[in-house]
Design a protein around this motif. Structure first.
Motif, PDB file in Angstrom:
ATOM      1  N   GLU A 155       0.833  -1.211   0.000  1.00  0.00           N
ATOM      2  CA  GLU A 155       0.000   0.000   0.000  1.00  0.00           C
ATOM      3  C   GLU A 155       0.866   1.259   0.000  1.00  0.00           C
ATOM      4  OE1 GLU A 155      -3.654   1.014   2.304  1.00  0.00           O
ATOM      5  OE2 GLU A 155      -4.084  -1.125   2.174  1.00  0.00           O
ATOM      6  N   VAL A 156       1.868   1.250  -0.820  1.00  0.00           N
ATOM      7  CA  VAL A 156       2.772   2.396  -0.944  1.00  0.00           C
ATOM      8  C   VAL A 156       2.287   3.292  -2.084  1.00  0.00           C
ATOM      9  CG1 VAL A 156       5.141   3.124  -1.413  1.00  0.00           C
ATOM     10  CG2 VAL A 156       4.710   1.003  -0.127  1.00  0.00           C
ATOM     11  N   ASP A 157       1.883   4.513  -1.763  1.00  0.00           N
ATOM     12  CA  ASP A 157       1.494   5.459  -2.812  1.00  0.00           C
ATOM     13  C   ASP A 157       2.323   6.742  -2.760  1.00  0.00           C
ATOM     14  OD1 ASP A 157       0.394   6.599  -0.573  1.00  0.00           O
ATOM     15  OD2 ASP A 157      -1.684   6.527  -1.261  1.00  0.00           O
ATOM     16  N   LYS A 158       3.336   6.752  -1.892  1.00  0.00           N
ATOM     17  CA  LYS A 158       4.261   7.885  -1.813  1.00  0.00           C
ATOM     18  C   LYS A 158       5.689   7.330  -1.853  1.00  0.00           C
ATOM     19  CE  LYS A 158       0.968  11.008  -0.856  1.00  0.00           C
ATOM     20  NZ  LYS A 158       0.679  12.198  -1.652  1.00  0.00           N
ATOM     21  N   TYR A 159       5.948   6.509  -2.857  1.00  0.00           N
ATOM     22  CA  TYR A 159       7.215   5.777  -2.913  1.00  0.00           C
ATOM     23  C   TYR A 159       8.428   6.702  -2.893  1.00  0.00           C
ATOM     24  CZ  TYR A 159      11.090   3.077  -4.827  1.00  0.00           C
ATOM     25  OH  TYR A 159      12.328   2.501  -5.029  1.00  0.00           O
ATOM     26  N   PHE A 160       8.419   7.737  -3.696  1.00  0.00           N
ATOM     27  CA  PHE A 160       9.608   8.571  -3.808  1.00  0.00           C
ATOM     28  C   PHE A 160       9.889   9.351  -2.528  1.00  0.00           C
ATOM     29  CE2 PHE A 160       8.394   7.888  -8.269  1.00  0.00           C
ATOM     30  CZ  PHE A 160       9.588   7.345  -8.724  1.00  0.00           C
ATOM     31  N   GLU A 161       8.851   9.678  -1.775  1.00  0.00           N
ATOM     32  CA  GLU A 161       9.066  10.356  -0.497  1.00  0.00           C
ATOM     33  C   GLU A 161       9.729   9.411   0.507  1.00  0.00           C
ATOM     34  OE1 GLU A 161       5.813  12.653   1.092  1.00  0.00           O
ATOM     35  OE2 GLU A 161       4.928  12.882  -0.902  1.00  0.00           O
ATOM     36  N   LEU A 162       9.255   8.170   0.556  1.00  0.00           N
ATOM     37  CA  LEU A 162       9.867   7.186   1.442  1.00  0.00           C
ATOM     38  C   LEU A 162      11.281   6.847   0.981  1.00  0.00           C
ATOM     39  CD1 LEU A 162       6.907   4.679   1.953  1.00  0.00           C
ATOM     40  CD2 LEU A 162       7.748   6.371   3.597  1.00  0.00           C
ATOM     41  N   SER A 163      11.437   6.703  -0.329  1.00  0.00           N
ATOM     42  CA  SER A 163      12.740   6.341  -0.884  1.00  0.00           C
ATOM     43  C   SER A 163      13.796   7.387  -0.549  1.00  0.00           C
ATOM     44  CB  SER A 163      12.628   6.175  -2.400  1.00  0.00           C
ATOM     45  OG  SER A 163      13.858   5.815  -2.964  1.00  0.00           O
ATOM     46  N   LYS A 164      13.411   8.647  -0.596  1.00  0.00           N
ATOM     47  CA  LYS A 164      14.359   9.726  -0.300  1.00  0.00           C
ATOM     48  C   LYS A 164      14.901   9.600   1.122  1.00  0.00           C
ATOM     49  CE  LYS A 164      14.653  14.784  -0.080  1.00  0.00           C
ATOM     50  NZ  LYS A 164      13.880  16.062  -0.217  1.00  0.00           N
ATOM     51  N   ILE A 165      14.031   9.278   2.061  1.00  0.00           N
ATOM     52  CA  ILE A 165      14.454   9.132   3.451  1.00  0.00           C
ATOM     53  C   ILE A 165      15.287   7.864   3.633  1.00  0.00           C
ATOM     54  CG2 ILE A 165      13.648   8.812   5.827  1.00  0.00           C
ATOM     55  CD1 ILE A 165      11.155  10.422   5.088  1.00  0.00           C
ATOM     56  N   LEU A 166      14.825   6.763   3.059  1.00  0.00           N
ATOM     57  CA  LEU A 166      15.523   5.485   3.245  1.00  0.00           C
ATOM     58  C   LEU A 166      16.870   5.455   2.536  1.00  0.00           C
ATOM     59  CD1 LEU A 166      12.481   3.056   2.928  1.00  0.00           C
ATOM     60  CD2 LEU A 166      13.770   3.612   4.992  1.00  0.00           C
ATOM     61  N   GLU A 167      16.995   6.183   1.436  1.00  0.00           N
ATOM     62  CA  GLU A 167      18.282   6.235   0.742  1.00  0.00           C
ATOM     63  C   GLU A 167      19.356   6.840   1.624  1.00  0.00           C
ATOM     64  OE1 GLU A 167      17.845   8.282  -2.934  1.00  0.00           O
ATOM     65  OE2 GLU A 167      16.845   6.615  -3.944  1.00  0.00           O
ATOM     66  N   ARG A 168      18.986   7.824   2.443  1.00  0.00           N
ATOM     67  CA  ARG A 168      19.954   8.449   3.339  1.00  0.00           C
ATOM     68  C   ARG A 168      20.432   7.465   4.398  1.00  0.00           C
ATOM     69  NH1 ARG A 168      16.352  12.916   3.695  1.00  0.00           N
ATOM     70  NH2 ARG A 168      16.106  12.546   5.909  1.00  0.00           N
ATOM     71  N   ALA A 169      19.624   6.421   4.635  1.00  0.00           N
ATOM     72  CA  ALA A 169      19.999   5.403   5.618  1.00  0.00           C
ATOM     73  C   ALA A 169      20.699   4.214   4.956  1.00  0.00           C
ATOM     74  CB  ALA A 169      18.750   4.929   6.362  1.00  0.00           C
ATOM     75  N   GLY A 170      20.983   4.335   3.657  1.00  0.00           N
ATOM     76  CA  GLY A 170      21.753   3.298   2.990  1.00  0.00           C
ATOM     77  C   GLY A 170      20.961   2.263   2.224  1.00  0.00           C
ATOM     78  N   TYR A 171      19.664   2.527   1.987  1.00  0.00           N
ATOM     79  CA  TYR A 171      18.825   1.564   1.265  1.00  0.00           C
ATOM     80  C   TYR A 171      18.636   1.979  -0.188  1.00  0.00           C
ATOM     81  CZ  TYR A 171      17.409  -0.334   5.819  1.00  0.00           C
ATOM     82  OH  TYR A 171      17.398  -0.912   7.067  1.00  0.00           O
ATOM     83  N   VAL A 172      18.445   0.988  -1.033  1.00  0.00           N
ATOM     84  CA  VAL A 172      17.981   1.219  -2.403  1.00  0.00           C
ATOM     85  C   VAL A 172      16.690   0.429  -2.549  1.00  0.00           C
ATOM     86  CG1 VAL A 172      20.229   1.660  -3.426  1.00  0.00           C
ATOM     87  CG2 VAL A 172      19.420  -0.688  -3.233  1.00  0.00           C
ATOM     88  N   GLY A 173      15.856   0.820  -3.502  1.00  0.00           N
ATOM     89  CA  GLY A 173      14.545   0.193  -3.556  1.00  0.00           C
ATOM     90  C   GLY A 173      14.023  -0.080  -4.950  1.00  0.00           C
ATOM     91  N   SER A 174      12.907  -0.800  -4.990  1.00  0.00           N
ATOM     92  CA  SER A 174      12.220  -1.146  -6.230  1.00  0.00           C
ATOM     93  C   SER A 174      10.721  -1.058  -5.963  1.00  0.00           C
ATOM     94  CB  SER A 174      12.602  -2.560  -6.655  1.00  0.00           C
ATOM     95  OG  SER A 174      11.872  -2.964  -7.792  1.00  0.00           O
ATOM     96  N   TYR A 175       9.970  -0.572  -6.941  1.00  0.00           N
ATOM     97  CA  TYR A 175       8.545  -0.311  -6.730  1.00  0.00           C
ATOM     98  C   TYR A 175       7.710  -0.846  -7.888  1.00  0.00           C
ATOM     99  CZ  TYR A 175       4.236   2.441  -6.069  1.00  0.00           C
ATOM    100  OH  TYR A 175       2.931   2.835  -5.899  1.00  0.00           O
ATOM    101  N   LYS A 176       6.549  -1.377  -7.562  1.00  0.00           N
ATOM    102  CA  LYS A 176       5.596  -1.819  -8.576  1.00  0.00           C
ATOM    103  C   LYS A 176       4.212  -1.311  -8.212  1.00  0.00           C
ATOM    104  CE  LYS A 176       3.914  -3.877 -12.149  1.00  0.00           C
ATOM    105  NZ  LYS A 176       4.165  -3.286 -13.473  1.00  0.00           N
ATOM    106  N   ARG A 177       3.677  -0.425  -9.050  1.00  0.00           N
ATOM    107  CA  ARG A 177       2.353   0.145  -8.796  1.00  0.00           C
ATOM    108  C   ARG A 177       1.257  -0.783  -9.294  1.00  0.00           C
ATOM    109  NH1 ARG A 177       0.161   6.136 -10.750  1.00  0.00           N
ATOM    110  NH2 ARG A 177      -2.068   5.633 -10.630  1.00  0.00           N
ATOM    111  N   ARG A 178       0.139  -0.792  -8.581  1.00  0.00           N
ATOM    112  CA  ARG A 178      -1.010  -1.581  -9.018  1.00  0.00           C
ATOM    113  C   ARG A 178      -1.559  -1.040 -10.332  1.00  0.00           C
ATOM    114  NH1 ARG A 178      -5.822  -2.673  -5.255  1.00  0.00           N
ATOM    115  NH2 ARG A 178      -5.473  -0.658  -4.262  1.00  0.00           N
ATOM    116  N   THR A 179      -2.265  -1.903 -11.051  1.00  0.00           N
ATOM    117  CA  THR A 179      -2.890  -1.482 -12.299  1.00  0.00           C
ATOM    118  C   THR A 179      -4.272  -0.895 -12.009  1.00  0.00           C
ATOM    119  OG1 THR A 179      -3.722  -3.742 -12.593  1.00  0.00           O
ATOM    120  CG2 THR A 179      -1.637  -3.187 -13.668  1.00  0.00           C
ATOM    121  N   GLY A 180      -4.944  -0.410 -13.025  1.00  0.00           N
ATOM    122  CA  GLY A 180      -6.272   0.161 -12.829  1.00  0.00           C
ATOM    123  C   GLY A 180      -6.208   1.545 -12.225  1.00  0.00           C
TER     124      GLY A 180
END
Length: 395
Positions: A155-180
Protein backbone atom coordinates in the motif's frame (compact mmCIF):
# COMPACT_ATOMS: atom_id res chain seq x y z
CA UNK A 1 21.22 -23.29 1.76
CA UNK A 2 22.76 -21.73 4.85
CA UNK A 3 20.47 -18.76 5.15
CA UNK A 4 18.40 -18.25 8.27
CA UNK A 5 16.12 -15.35 9.06
CA UNK A 6 16.83 -14.02 12.52
CA UNK A 7 13.35 -13.91 13.96
CA UNK A 8 12.06 -11.45 16.53
CA UNK A 9 8.38 -11.54 17.53
CA UNK A 10 5.59 -9.67 19.20
CA UNK A 11 2.30 -9.69 17.23
CA UNK A 12 2.92 -10.16 13.49
CA UNK A 13 3.00 -13.17 11.09
CA UNK A 14 5.53 -14.55 8.60
CA UNK A 15 6.93 -17.48 6.56
CA UNK A 16 10.47 -18.29 5.36
CA UNK A 17 10.90 -20.69 2.46
CA UNK A 18 14.13 -22.61 1.97
CA UNK A 19 14.17 -25.16 -0.75
CA UNK A 20 15.40 -28.57 0.39
CA UNK A 21 18.25 -31.14 -1.36
CA UNK A 22 9.93 -16.61 7.71
CA UNK A 23 -6.19 -0.87 15.60
CA UNK A 24 -3.01 -0.66 13.74
CA UNK A 25 -2.03 -0.62 10.22
CA UNK A 26 1.61 -0.61 11.21
CA UNK A 27 3.41 -3.61 12.49
CA UNK A 28 6.58 -5.33 11.30
CA UNK A 29 6.40 -8.85 10.12
CA UNK A 30 9.90 -10.00 10.92
CA UNK A 31 10.63 -11.00 12.21
CA UNK A 32 7.92 -8.67 13.22
CA UNK A 33 6.28 -6.76 15.97
CA UNK A 34 2.97 -5.02 16.18
CA UNK A 35 3.13 -1.58 17.70
CA UNK A 36 1.22 -1.24 20.90
CA UNK A 37 -0.91 1.70 19.96
CA UNK A 38 -0.73 2.73 16.35
CA UNK A 39 -3.75 2.79 14.15
CA UNK A 40 -2.34 3.71 10.84
CA UNK A 41 -0.10 0.92 9.69
CA UNK A 42 0.26 -2.84 9.62
CA UNK A 43 2.72 -5.75 9.53
CA UNK A 44 3.61 -8.96 7.68
CA UNK A 45 5.64 -12.21 7.05
CA UNK A 46 5.85 -15.74 5.44
CA UNK A 47 8.53 -18.42 5.41
CA UNK A 48 9.31 -21.44 3.22
CA UNK A 49 11.39 -24.23 4.66
CA UNK A 50 13.38 -26.89 3.02
CA UNK A 51 11.27 -29.73 4.13
CA UNK A 52 7.61 -30.37 4.30
CA UNK A 53 7.64 -31.87 7.76
CA UNK A 54 6.41 -29.72 10.60
CA UNK A 55 8.99 -28.52 13.14
CA UNK A 56 9.37 -30.39 16.37
CA UNK A 57 8.12 -28.94 19.63
CA UNK A 58 8.65 -25.22 20.07
CA UNK A 59 12.30 -24.36 20.64
CA UNK A 60 13.31 -22.58 23.79
CA UNK A 61 13.68 -18.86 23.35
CA UNK A 62 15.61 -16.05 24.91
CA UNK A 63 14.36 -12.51 25.19
CA UNK A 64 16.03 -9.18 25.67
CA UNK A 65 15.43 -5.49 25.26
CA UNK A 66 17.11 -3.71 22.40
CA UNK A 67 17.32 0.00 21.78
CA UNK A 68 16.56 0.94 18.21
CA UNK A 69 19.36 2.04 15.90
CA UNK A 70 18.35 5.23 14.11
CA UNK A 71 20.63 6.53 11.33
CA UNK A 72 18.33 9.52 10.82
CA UNK A 73 18.89 10.87 14.33
CA UNK A 74 21.35 13.50 13.09
CA UNK A 75 19.23 14.49 10.10
CA UNK A 76 17.47 17.80 9.56
CA UNK A 77 14.71 18.68 12.07
CA UNK A 78 11.85 17.92 9.69
CA UNK A 79 13.11 14.36 9.21
CA UNK A 80 14.13 13.72 12.78
CA UNK A 81 12.05 11.01 14.47
CA UNK A 82 10.80 11.24 18.03
CA UNK A 83 12.75 9.76 21.02
CA UNK A 84 14.07 6.22 21.01
CA UNK A 85 11.72 3.34 21.78
CA UNK A 86 12.75 0.16 23.57
CA UNK A 87 10.96 -3.05 22.58
CA UNK A 88 11.18 -6.59 23.85
CA UNK A 89 12.57 -9.00 21.25
CA UNK A 90 12.33 -12.78 21.28
CA UNK A 91 14.92 -14.73 19.33
CA UNK A 92 14.81 -18.41 18.45
CA UNK A 93 17.29 -20.53 20.36
CA UNK A 94 17.78 -23.22 17.75
CA UNK A 95 20.67 -24.43 15.58
CA UNK A 96 21.11 -22.56 12.32
CA UNK A 97 22.18 -24.05 9.01
CA UNK A 98 24.66 -21.20 8.75
CA UNK A 99 26.03 -18.39 10.89
CA UNK A 100 24.99 -15.98 8.13
CA UNK A 101 21.94 -14.03 9.30
CA UNK A 102 19.75 -11.31 7.85
CA UNK A 103 16.69 -9.43 9.05
CA UNK A 104 13.47 -8.73 7.16
CA UNK A 105 10.44 -6.62 8.02
CA UNK A 106 7.14 -6.32 6.18
CA UNK A 107 4.44 -3.69 6.62
CA UNK A 108 1.21 -2.65 5.03
CA UNK A 109 1.73 1.05 5.70
CA UNK A 110 -1.84 2.15 4.77
CA UNK A 111 -1.67 4.25 1.62
CA UNK A 112 -2.36 7.93 2.09
CA UNK A 113 -5.23 7.88 -0.42
CA UNK A 114 -6.82 4.90 1.34
CA UNK A 115 -6.44 6.60 4.72
CA UNK A 116 -8.44 9.55 3.41
CA UNK A 117 -10.94 7.49 1.42
CA UNK A 118 -11.76 5.14 4.30
CA UNK A 119 -11.73 7.62 7.18
CA UNK A 120 -14.71 5.76 8.68
CA UNK A 121 -12.36 2.90 9.60
CA UNK A 122 -10.31 5.18 11.84
CA UNK A 123 -12.92 7.35 13.55
CA UNK A 124 -11.21 6.98 16.94
CA UNK A 125 -7.89 8.23 15.61
CA UNK A 126 -7.29 12.00 15.86
CA UNK A 127 -6.96 13.51 12.38
CA UNK A 128 -3.47 14.76 13.21
CA UNK A 129 -2.22 11.17 13.40
CA UNK A 130 -3.75 10.28 10.04
CA UNK A 131 -1.92 12.98 8.10
CA UNK A 132 0.72 11.65 5.75
CA UNK A 133 3.37 14.24 6.67
CA UNK A 134 3.35 12.91 10.21
CA UNK A 135 2.84 9.24 9.36
CA UNK A 136 5.71 9.32 6.87
CA UNK A 137 8.22 10.10 9.61
CA UNK A 138 6.67 7.71 12.13
CA UNK A 139 6.77 4.89 9.57
CA UNK A 140 10.42 5.58 8.73
CA UNK A 141 11.32 5.77 12.40
CA UNK A 142 9.70 2.38 12.91
CA UNK A 143 11.64 0.93 9.99
CA UNK A 144 14.94 2.52 11.02
CA UNK A 145 14.40 1.29 14.55
CA UNK A 146 14.58 -2.32 13.36
CA UNK A 147 17.58 -1.59 11.17
CA UNK A 148 16.51 -4.44 8.83
CA UNK A 149 18.51 -5.69 5.88
CA UNK A 150 15.39 -6.05 3.70
CA UNK A 151 12.09 -4.13 3.88
CA UNK A 152 8.86 -5.25 2.19
CA UNK A 153 6.06 -2.68 2.04
CA UNK A 154 2.49 -2.78 0.74
CA UNK A 155 0.00 0.00 0.00
CA UNK A 156 2.77 2.40 -0.94
CA UNK A 157 1.49 5.46 -2.81
CA UNK A 158 4.26 7.89 -1.81
CA UNK A 159 7.22 5.78 -2.91
CA UNK A 160 9.61 8.57 -3.81
CA UNK A 161 9.07 10.36 -0.50
CA UNK A 162 9.87 7.19 1.44
CA UNK A 163 12.74 6.34 -0.88
CA UNK A 164 14.36 9.73 -0.30
CA UNK A 165 14.45 9.13 3.45
CA UNK A 166 15.52 5.48 3.24
CA UNK A 167 18.28 6.23 0.74
CA UNK A 168 19.95 8.45 3.34
CA UNK A 169 20.00 5.40 5.62
CA UNK A 170 21.75 3.30 2.99
CA UNK A 171 18.83 1.56 1.27
CA UNK A 172 17.98 1.22 -2.40
CA UNK A 173 14.55 0.19 -3.56
CA UNK A 174 12.22 -1.15 -6.23
CA UNK A 175 8.54 -0.31 -6.73
CA UNK A 176 5.60 -1.82 -8.58
CA UNK A 177 2.35 0.15 -8.80
CA UNK A 178 -1.01 -1.58 -9.02
CA UNK A 179 -2.89 -1.48 -12.30
CA UNK A 180 -6.27 0.16 -12.83
CA UNK A 181 -7.35 3.24 -10.89
CA UNK A 182 -5.34 2.41 -7.75
CA UNK A 183 -2.34 4.63 -7.01
CA UNK A 184 -0.58 2.39 -4.48
CA UNK A 185 1.65 -0.63 -4.93
CA UNK A 186 4.38 -2.82 -3.43
CA UNK A 187 7.96 -1.77 -2.65
CA UNK A 188 11.11 -3.62 -1.58
CA UNK A 189 14.11 -1.85 -0.06
CA UNK A 190 17.43 -3.43 0.83
CA UNK A 191 20.76 -2.31 2.31
CA UNK A 192 23.13 -1.60 -0.54
CA UNK A 193 26.13 -2.68 1.53
CA UNK A 194 24.55 -6.02 2.47
CA UNK A 195 22.85 -7.27 -0.72
CA UNK A 196 23.20 -7.01 -4.47
CA UNK A 197 20.12 -7.35 -6.65
CA UNK A 198 20.72 -10.10 -9.23
CA UNK A 199 17.28 -10.29 -10.85
CA UNK A 200 13.77 -8.99 -10.31
CA UNK A 201 10.37 -9.86 -11.68
CA UNK A 202 7.08 -8.01 -11.31
CA UNK A 203 3.72 -9.73 -11.50
CA UNK A 204 0.68 -7.93 -12.93
CA UNK A 205 -2.21 -10.12 -11.86
CA UNK A 206 -4.48 -8.19 -14.25
CA UNK A 207 -2.74 -9.93 -17.15
CA UNK A 208 -3.92 -13.26 -15.68
CA UNK A 209 -7.48 -12.10 -15.08
CA UNK A 210 -6.78 -11.87 -11.34
CA UNK A 211 -7.67 -8.23 -10.63
CA UNK A 212 -5.38 -5.21 -10.30
CA UNK A 213 -3.08 -6.45 -7.54
CA UNK A 214 0.67 -6.81 -8.07
CA UNK A 215 3.61 -8.69 -6.56
CA UNK A 216 7.40 -8.51 -6.68
CA UNK A 217 10.11 -11.18 -6.80
CA UNK A 218 13.75 -10.22 -6.18
CA UNK A 219 16.87 -12.39 -6.21
CA UNK A 220 19.58 -11.11 -3.87
CA UNK A 221 23.19 -12.05 -3.25
CA UNK A 222 24.91 -11.29 0.04
CA UNK A 223 27.76 -8.84 -0.53
CA UNK A 224 29.95 -10.41 2.16
CA UNK A 225 29.25 -14.03 1.22
CA UNK A 226 28.89 -14.39 -2.52
CA UNK A 227 27.72 -18.00 -2.23
CA UNK A 228 24.65 -16.87 -0.30
CA UNK A 229 21.66 -16.06 -2.46
CA UNK A 230 18.03 -15.48 -1.55
CA UNK A 231 14.71 -14.94 -3.32
CA UNK A 232 12.28 -12.49 -1.69
CA UNK A 233 8.63 -12.20 -2.72
CA UNK A 234 6.39 -9.28 -1.75
CA UNK A 235 2.62 -9.30 -2.31
CA UNK A 236 -0.58 -7.49 -1.41
CA UNK A 237 -3.37 -10.00 -2.00
CA UNK A 238 -6.85 -8.86 -3.05
CA UNK A 239 -8.90 -7.57 -0.11
CA UNK A 240 -12.43 -8.64 -1.16
CA UNK A 241 -13.43 -11.27 1.47
CA UNK A 242 -15.89 -12.94 -0.91
CA UNK A 243 -13.39 -13.64 -3.69
CA UNK A 244 -11.38 -16.46 -2.19
CA UNK A 245 -10.93 -17.88 -5.68
CA UNK A 246 -8.98 -14.79 -6.76
CA UNK A 247 -6.90 -14.80 -3.57
CA UNK A 248 -5.95 -18.44 -4.16
CA UNK A 249 -5.11 -17.70 -7.78
CA UNK A 250 -2.81 -14.82 -6.84
CA UNK A 251 -0.97 -16.78 -4.14
CA UNK A 252 -0.72 -19.88 -6.33
CA UNK A 253 0.81 -17.90 -9.20
CA UNK A 254 3.25 -16.03 -6.94
CA UNK A 255 4.42 -19.33 -5.41
CA UNK A 256 4.79 -20.92 -8.84
CA UNK A 257 6.88 -18.03 -10.19
CA UNK A 258 8.98 -17.98 -6.99
CA UNK A 259 9.69 -21.71 -7.39
CA UNK A 260 10.70 -21.29 -11.04
CA UNK A 261 13.01 -18.37 -10.24
CA UNK A 262 14.48 -20.24 -7.27
CA UNK A 263 15.27 -23.24 -9.46
CA UNK A 264 16.83 -20.98 -12.09
CA UNK A 265 19.36 -19.75 -9.52
CA UNK A 266 20.12 -23.19 -8.09
CA UNK A 267 17.21 -23.93 -5.73
CA UNK A 268 17.95 -20.92 -3.55
CA UNK A 269 15.91 -20.22 -0.38
CA UNK A 270 12.62 -18.36 -0.81
CA UNK A 271 11.02 -15.88 1.57
CA UNK A 272 7.51 -14.56 0.93
CA UNK A 273 6.21 -11.53 2.78
CA UNK A 274 3.14 -9.39 2.54
CA UNK A 275 -0.47 -8.65 3.33
CA UNK A 276 -2.26 -11.88 2.39
CA UNK A 277 -5.70 -10.65 3.51
CA UNK A 278 -6.37 -14.07 5.05
CA UNK A 279 -6.48 -15.11 8.70
CA UNK A 280 -4.54 -17.95 10.42
CA UNK A 281 -7.74 -19.99 10.86
CA UNK A 282 -8.63 -19.75 7.19
CA UNK A 283 -8.49 -22.24 4.33
CA UNK A 284 -6.06 -19.97 2.51
CA UNK A 285 -3.63 -20.12 5.45
CA UNK A 286 -3.97 -23.90 5.28
CA UNK A 287 -3.17 -23.70 1.57
CA UNK A 288 -0.02 -21.71 2.30
CA UNK A 289 1.18 -24.00 5.08
CA UNK A 290 0.30 -27.39 3.53
CA UNK A 291 0.89 -26.54 -0.15
CA UNK A 292 -2.56 -27.75 -1.28
CA UNK A 293 -6.28 -27.31 -0.69
CA UNK A 294 -9.42 -29.22 -1.68
CA UNK A 295 -11.46 -26.16 -2.61
CA UNK A 296 -14.74 -28.04 -3.01
CA UNK A 297 -14.79 -28.53 0.76
CA UNK A 298 -15.10 -24.78 1.31
CA UNK A 299 -17.41 -21.91 0.53
CA UNK A 300 -15.56 -19.52 -1.78
CA UNK A 301 -16.72 -16.54 0.31
CA UNK A 302 -15.27 -17.98 3.52
CA UNK A 303 -11.82 -19.01 2.29
CA UNK A 304 -10.01 -16.01 3.78
CA UNK A 305 -11.61 -16.00 7.24
CA UNK A 306 -11.96 -12.20 7.13
CA UNK A 307 -15.74 -12.30 7.57
CA UNK A 308 -15.35 -13.62 11.11
CA UNK A 309 -13.10 -10.80 12.33
CA UNK A 310 -15.41 -7.86 12.92
CA UNK A 311 -14.45 -6.34 16.32
CA UNK A 312 -18.02 -6.89 17.53
CA UNK A 313 -17.61 -10.61 16.89
CA UNK A 314 -14.09 -10.79 18.30
CA UNK A 315 -14.85 -8.85 21.49
CA UNK A 316 -18.43 -10.05 21.91
CA UNK A 317 -19.93 -6.60 21.67
CA UNK A 318 -23.56 -5.86 20.81
CA UNK A 319 -24.02 -6.24 17.06
CA UNK A 320 -26.07 -3.90 14.93
CA UNK A 321 -28.68 -5.04 12.39
CA UNK A 322 -26.37 -4.74 9.39
CA UNK A 323 -23.79 -6.99 11.03
CA UNK A 324 -26.52 -9.51 11.95
CA UNK A 325 -27.61 -9.66 8.31
CA UNK A 326 -23.97 -10.14 7.41
CA UNK A 327 -23.79 -13.16 9.74
CA UNK A 328 -26.99 -14.65 8.29
CA UNK A 329 -25.45 -14.35 4.82
CA UNK A 330 -22.54 -16.53 5.98
CA UNK A 331 -24.88 -19.49 6.37
CA UNK A 332 -26.02 -19.33 2.74
CA UNK A 333 -23.88 -21.80 0.85
CA UNK A 334 -21.98 -20.67 -2.20
CA UNK A 335 -20.93 -23.28 -4.77
CA UNK A 336 -18.09 -23.10 -7.25
CA UNK A 337 -18.56 -22.31 -10.94
CA UNK A 338 -16.16 -23.64 -13.58
CA UNK A 339 -14.77 -20.14 -14.01
CA UNK A 340 -14.06 -19.77 -10.29
CA UNK A 341 -12.34 -23.17 -10.22
CA UNK A 342 -10.13 -22.04 -13.09
CA UNK A 343 -9.40 -18.75 -11.35
CA UNK A 344 -8.27 -20.52 -8.18
CA UNK A 345 -6.39 -23.44 -9.69
CA UNK A 346 -5.35 -22.24 -13.11
CA UNK A 347 -7.39 -24.89 -14.91
CA UNK A 348 -11.09 -25.55 -15.36
CA UNK A 349 -11.05 -29.07 -13.93
CA UNK A 350 -9.69 -30.41 -10.65
CA UNK A 351 -10.82 -29.93 -7.08
CA UNK A 352 -7.37 -29.57 -5.48
CA UNK A 353 -5.32 -26.39 -5.82
CA UNK A 354 -1.59 -26.74 -5.10
CA UNK A 355 1.62 -24.71 -5.01
CA UNK A 356 5.25 -25.97 -5.16
CA UNK A 357 6.75 -24.41 -2.03
CA UNK A 358 7.08 -25.76 1.51
CA UNK A 359 6.24 -22.78 3.69
CA UNK A 360 6.57 -22.24 7.41
CA UNK A 361 5.44 -19.13 9.25
CA UNK A 362 8.31 -17.23 10.84
CA UNK A 363 6.08 -16.35 13.77
CA UNK A 364 4.47 -19.73 14.26
CA UNK A 365 7.91 -21.35 14.59
CA UNK A 366 8.86 -19.09 17.52
CA UNK A 367 7.24 -19.69 20.89
CA UNK A 368 5.26 -16.74 22.25
CA UNK A 369 2.85 -15.81 25.00
CA UNK A 370 -0.67 -17.25 24.84
CA UNK A 371 -1.89 -13.72 25.57
CA UNK A 372 -0.61 -12.47 22.22
CA UNK A 373 -0.71 -15.60 19.99
CA UNK A 374 -3.52 -17.71 18.56
CA UNK A 375 -3.76 -21.49 18.36
CA UNK A 376 -1.49 -21.53 15.28
CA UNK A 377 1.18 -19.49 17.02
CA UNK A 378 0.39 -16.40 14.96
CA UNK A 379 -0.15 -12.93 16.48
CA UNK A 380 -3.72 -12.19 17.57
CA UNK A 381 -3.79 -9.15 15.31
CA UNK A 382 -1.70 -7.30 12.76
CA UNK A 383 -4.58 -5.11 11.57
CA UNK A 384 -7.13 -3.31 13.71
CA UNK A 385 -9.75 -0.75 12.72
CA UNK A 386 -13.48 -0.22 13.24
CA UNK A 387 -14.47 -3.14 11.00
CA UNK A 388 -11.64 -5.64 11.47
CA UNK A 389 -9.47 -7.12 14.20
CA UNK A 390 -7.16 -9.95 13.19
CA UNK A 391 -3.99 -11.20 11.53
CA UNK A 392 -3.58 -11.07 7.76
CA UNK A 393 0.15 -10.31 7.42
CA UNK A 394 2.92 -12.90 7.28
CA UNK A 395 6.57 -13.66 6.48
Amino acid sequence: MGFEAASRPPPSPSWLCSRSPPSARLSPRHLSVTPASSSTCKSTALCCSGDSTKPSSSPSTRSYSRRWYNPLRRGPPEDRPSPEIVRRWIEADQPLASQAKFTVVSYNILGDKNALKHRDLYTNIPSLYMKWERRKHVICEELMGWNPDIICLQEVDKYFELSKILERAGYVGSYKRRTGDAVDGCAIFWKANEFWLLEEESINFKELGLRDNVAQLSVFQACKAESKQLLVGNIHVLYNPSRGDVKLGQIRHLSSRAHILSEKWGSIPVLLAGDFNSTPQSAIYKFLSTSKLDIMSYDRRELSGQRSCHPAQVFGEKQDLSNSLFLIDRFLTCGWTDEEIKTAGGKAEGEVVAHPLYLKSSYATIRGSARTRDSNGEPLATSYHSKFFGTVDYI
